[in-house]
Design a protein around this motif. Structure first.
Motif, PDB file in Angstrom:
ATOM      1  N   VAL A  20     -14.885   0.093  -3.873  1.00 24.33           N
ATOM      2  CA  VAL A  20     -13.855  -0.429  -4.315  1.00 24.33           C
ATOM      3  C   VAL A  20     -14.105  -1.078  -5.515  1.00 24.33           C
ATOM      4  O   VAL A  20     -14.025  -2.308  -5.778  1.00 24.33           O
ATOM      5  N   LEU A  71      -1.308   4.454  -1.422  1.00 25.60           N
ATOM      6  CA  LEU A  71      -1.746   5.049  -1.053  1.00 25.60           C
ATOM      7  C   LEU A  71      -1.250   5.747   1.002  1.00 25.60           C
ATOM      8  O   LEU A  71      -1.882   6.674   1.131  1.00 25.60           O
ATOM      9  N   GLY A 106      -5.917   8.137  -5.359  1.00 21.56           N
ATOM     10  CA  GLY A 106      -6.053   8.817  -3.607  1.00 21.56           C
ATOM     11  C   GLY A 106      -5.797  10.200  -3.591  1.00 21.56           C
ATOM     12  O   GLY A 106      -6.768  10.955  -2.455  1.00 21.56           O
ATOM     13  N   ASP A 123       0.679  -0.812  -0.015  1.00 27.19           N
ATOM     14  CA  ASP A 123       0.078   0.431   0.275  1.00 27.19           C
ATOM     15  C   ASP A 123       1.254   1.351  -0.639  1.00 27.19           C
ATOM     16  O   ASP A 123       0.394   2.166   0.533  1.00 27.19           O
ATOM     17  N   TYR A 167      -8.509  -0.668   1.239  1.00 27.18           N
ATOM     18  CA  TYR A 167      -9.061  -0.107   0.027  1.00 27.18           C
ATOM     19  C   TYR A 167     -10.030   1.118   0.490  1.00 27.18           C
ATOM     20  O   TYR A 167     -10.486   2.254   0.435  1.00 27.18           O
ATOM     21  N   PRO A 213      -5.902  -5.557  -6.957  1.00 21.05           N
ATOM     22  CA  PRO A 213      -5.522  -5.462  -5.265  1.00 21.05           C
ATOM     23  C   PRO A 213      -4.562  -6.129  -5.124  1.00 21.05           C
ATOM     24  O   PRO A 213      -3.802  -6.768  -5.063  1.00 21.05           O
ATOM     25  N   GLU A 234      -2.396   4.510  -7.355  1.00 23.57           N
ATOM     26  CA  GLU A 234      -2.836   4.381  -6.581  1.00 23.57           C
ATOM     27  C   GLU A 234      -3.175   5.539  -5.927  1.00 23.57           C
ATOM     28  O   GLU A 234      -3.824   6.569  -4.876  1.00 23.57           O
TER      29      GLU A 234
END
Length: 348
Positions: free
Chosen positions: A188, A68, A148, A65, A180, A173, A144
């Protein structure tokens, strides 16, 4: 010219990577980015290197992630002078028009816009976020990060998550789905045709508390006077036309002129007015495409040669030596060598 992005796009990257136990400076250097380039938001770095750094850091630090997390450390100000115009806009629709018109100031490879809802739901529109695949390969982490930040900026300006229906992400993903949904606060959906925030159409009429018509007009005038849109240059239009046909049809002035709906002689004159020629633009289009295929994919060099419109691998070798002073294999090894991230996955 290799597509660039403002160094502000990596704001917070060094602290994040170092905090995860990585060596941000070494990672940046591996992809040809000097850490000093990040000292000023106004610096420019190649967008492909920017994205490869993100994807590589996420893989090597086991931080799926990462994009993000970086979005959580950034805000609207990474867009520099464009941020001033957006923040002073009166409504979401007005801000999106400005962002769409001037996103090239941040990076000419990126774009945002408003489109029809992909599911055809009444009263719903898609706020799209795209990177032109002709300019740079697809990057999951950069996508992402962009989506984001797009959502966080919208929330900061409007002040409420009301109206957001779902988030559309092109890839599958990378993190647990719960990560998410916790970040975006809505459903999502993955494997979608393009990145987007689906919102109720009424959101476009939401007014900003920061609206200031005088500041917006001044900021828009500054953008128009200071920055030339590369997308409007005839040479850019020719290069994009060529990028879409390389490897599928012999590149010819007459064919590109037909695509652009002008006479070949008119096209030659317009290119000459910009100080270039069709042959020079074709050479640049081939150089950028070859660099992208060689450094971000594991495609055989013979296939790369065909994809950029060369009939022989030896022709590619001669061209790469002329462009970069090295061989295709040596170029593949550096700076994106040593089994760099996603050799096949980033060629999308």
């Amino acid at each position: 010219m290799v597509p660039m992005i403002r160094a502000a796009s990596l704001r917070g990257f060094v602290a994040l990577v170092d905090g995860l136990g990585g060596d941000a400076e070494a990672l940046l250097a591996r992809f040809g980015v000097a850490s000093s380039a990040l000292e000023s938001d106004e610096g420019l770095i190649p967008i492909t290197a920017n994205d490869l750094v993100l994807d590589s850091a996420a893989a090597e630090l086991d931080c799926p992630d990462l994009g993000l997390r970086l979005a959580e450390a950034q805000d609207l100000s990474i867009l520099g002078p464009l941020a001033v115009a957006i923040e002073a806009s009166s409504t979401v629709a007005e801000a999106l028009r400005l962002a769409s018109r001037y996103m090239f100031v941040h990076s000419p490879a990126l774009s945002v816009g408003v489109g029809a809802d992909p599911y055809g739901s009444p009263g719903v529109v898609a706020l799209t976020y795209r990177k032109d695949p002709r300019e740079s390969p697809y990057s999951p982490q950069a996508t992402e990060l962009g989506l984001g930040l797009f959502q966080r900026v919208a929330l900061a300006l409007v002040g409420t998550p009301s109206g957001l229906r779902s988030v559309e992400i092109p890839h599958q993903p990378l993190s647990p789905v719960e990560r998410y949904t916790a970040f975006f606060g809505v459903d999502v959906r993955f494997g979608r045709p393009e990145g987007a925030l689906r919102v109720e159409r009424r959101v476009l009429d939401e007014r900003f508390a920061t609206a200031d018509e005088t500041i917006r007009e001044l900021a828009a005038a500054h953008l128009a006077d200071t920055y030339a849109d590369p997308g409007r240059a005839v040479s850019t239009q020719v290069k994009r036309a060529l990028a879409g046909t390389l490897g599928t049809a012999p590149p010819a002035l007459s064919g590109v002129a037909r695509l652009l709906a002008v006479h070949p002689r008119t096209l030659q004159r317009r290119l000459a007015a910009e100080g270039t020629t069709f042959e020079a633009v074709l050479d640049e289009a081939r150089r950028e495409a070859a660099h992208r295929y060689i450094t971000t994919t594991a495609l055989p060099l013979g296939q790369v040669a065909a994809l950029v419109g060369f009939s022989e691998q030896s022709t590619l070798s001669h061209a790469v030596h002329r462009w970069y002073g090295t061989s295709p294999r040596a170029l593949r090894r550096a700076p994106f060598g040593d089994g760099g991230p996603g050799r096949s996955g980033l060629s999308r």
